[in-house]
Design a protein around this motif. Structure first.
Motif, PDB file in Angstrom:
ATOM      1  N   GLU A  99      58.636 -31.825 -81.759  1.00 27.93           N
ATOM      2  CA  GLU A  99      57.411 -31.199 -81.252  1.00 27.93           C
ATOM      3  C   GLU A  99      56.800 -32.058 -80.141  1.00 27.93           C
ATOM      4  OE1 GLU A  99      54.583 -30.150 -84.236  1.00 27.93           O
ATOM      5  OE2 GLU A  99      53.262 -29.177 -82.788  1.00 27.93           O
ATOM      6  N   ASP A 100      56.740 -33.361 -80.357  1.00 22.80           N
ATOM      7  CA  ASP A 100      56.157 -34.263 -79.348  1.00 22.80           C
ATOM      8  C   ASP A 100      56.915 -34.183 -78.025  1.00 22.80           C
ATOM      9  OD1 ASP A 100      54.199 -35.065 -80.999  1.00 22.80           O
ATOM     10  OD2 ASP A 100      55.110 -36.985 -81.544  1.00 22.80           O
ATOM     11  N   LEU A 103      56.210 -30.857 -76.263  1.00 25.33           N
ATOM     12  CA  LEU A 103      54.862 -30.811 -75.691  1.00 25.33           C
ATOM     13  C   LEU A 103      54.771 -31.700 -74.456  1.00 25.33           C
ATOM     14  CD1 LEU A 103      52.599 -30.931 -78.879  1.00 25.33           C
ATOM     15  CD2 LEU A 103      52.865 -29.010 -77.312  1.00 25.33           C
ATOM     16  N   SER A 104      55.303 -32.923 -74.541  1.00 27.31           N
ATOM     17  CA  SER A 104      55.127 -33.847 -73.415  1.00 27.31           C
ATOM     18  C   SER A 104      55.993 -33.448 -72.219  1.00 27.31           C
ATOM     19  CB  SER A 104      55.378 -35.295 -73.834  1.00 27.31           C
ATOM     20  OG  SER A 104      56.677 -35.429 -74.330  1.00 27.31           O
ATOM     21  N   LYS A 106      56.301 -30.437 -71.414  1.00 25.99           N
ATOM     22  CA  LYS A 106      55.678 -29.178 -71.018  1.00 25.99           C
ATOM     23  C   LYS A 106      56.623 -27.979 -71.181  1.00 25.99           C
ATOM     24  CE  LYS A 106      52.202 -31.043 -67.835  1.00 25.99           C
ATOM     25  NZ  LYS A 106      51.600 -31.825 -68.902  1.00 25.99           N
ATOM     26  N   ARG A 110      50.499 -26.830 -75.132  1.00 23.55           N
ATOM     27  CA  ARG A 110      49.620 -27.223 -76.226  1.00 23.55           C
ATOM     28  C   ARG A 110      48.809 -25.985 -76.597  1.00 23.55           C
ATOM     29  NH1 ARG A 110      49.185 -32.199 -78.008  1.00 23.55           N
ATOM     30  NH2 ARG A 110      50.331 -33.118 -76.281  1.00 23.55           N
TER      31      ARG A 110
END
Ligand SMILES: [Zn+2]
Length: 251
Positions: A99-100, A103-104, A106, A110
């Motif tokens: 997940e990280d 998200l990072s 993109k 978020r």
């Protein structure tokens, strides 16, 4: 499990070959949802993320079932069944990562709170609307503000809450926000109970059509009479999406 891709570009992250390698031998530990994303939890915090786009269908089927046209990815499970991703219009996508990492990089936005989360209270919706100078419907569709509300349920909720979709979000009173909060939750809960909308090509994971369409109050009914007042429903575009509402019942 292992995966075969008939249309590799349906995988947006990582590269399709890496995707196939990483999925091989993985176990499915959980299946969940955040906003419009289906999250399939694999070993070691890895997530297989599925966004259905407009016409995507994720179905768990017996391996003997003939492969349908537009099936872009097949996951072969150890019990002999297959998880198949089918998508005639190919607006959907598959992603893989923690997940990280997603998200990072993109690859996944978020997401704001879920309207049906018990912790999402009316005051929180009011705070999120109050600072926005755009149409209230545009805020509902913004996945970073509130997750999981699409075009259908934005129109339905605004109609139930008697609010015009082009009202500037920041002008809603706390009382109006409370009505909208309640109607959002009602609309989404009803949709889930009915296994989703049957608009176009929707199928649930077992290939059944949704049962929701009959109960839609405004979506797809532009020009037809409002069920409350009988006046023909109006159509406009907001945030690039066709928007249906009643000029008499919604303010
Ligand atoms: Zn009306």
């Amino acid at each position: 499990m292992r995966c075969e891709l008939a249309f590799p570009t349906i995988v947006r992250h990582p590269e399709p070959e890496q995707f196939i390698d990483a999925v091989a031998g993985m176990r499915i530990e959980s299946v969940g949802r955040r906003g419009k994303y289906i999250l399939v939890g694999l070993d070691g915090d890895l997530l297989l993320v599925v966004h259905l786009g407009m016409t995507g269908q994720l179905r768990l089927v017996d391996a003997a079932k003939p492969l349908e046209k537009h099936t872009h990815a097949v996951f072969f499970l150890d019990d002999g069944r297959q998880l198949r991703y089918r998508d005639p219009r190919r607006f959907g996508r598959l992603l893989l990562g923690t997940e990280d990492a997603l998200l990072s990089s993109k690859k996944m936005p978020r997401l704001g709170p879920e309207p049906i989360d018990p912790e999402f209270v009316a005051g929180e919706l009011y705070r999120r609307l109050r600072k926005r100078r755009t149409a209230v419907k545009a805020v509902l569709l913004d996945q970073g503000a509130i997750a999981g509300v699409g075009n259908i349920y934005a129109d339905e909720s605004l109609h139930r809450a008697r609010l015009r979709p082009d009202r500037i979000a920041g002008t809603l009173s706390p009382k109006s926000a409370r009505r909208l909060h309640e109607s959002l939750r009602d609309s989404l809960r009803t949709a889930i109970a009915n296994r989703g909308s049957s608009v176009d090509t929707y199928r649930d994971a077992w290939g059944e059509v949704g049962g929701q369409q009959e109960k839609l109050l405004v979506y797809g009914r532009g020009g037809e009479p409002c069920f409350t007042c009988g006046r023909p429903l109006s159509v406009m575009r907001i945030a690039g999406r066709t928007t249906v509402f009643c000029r008499r019942c919604q303010h």
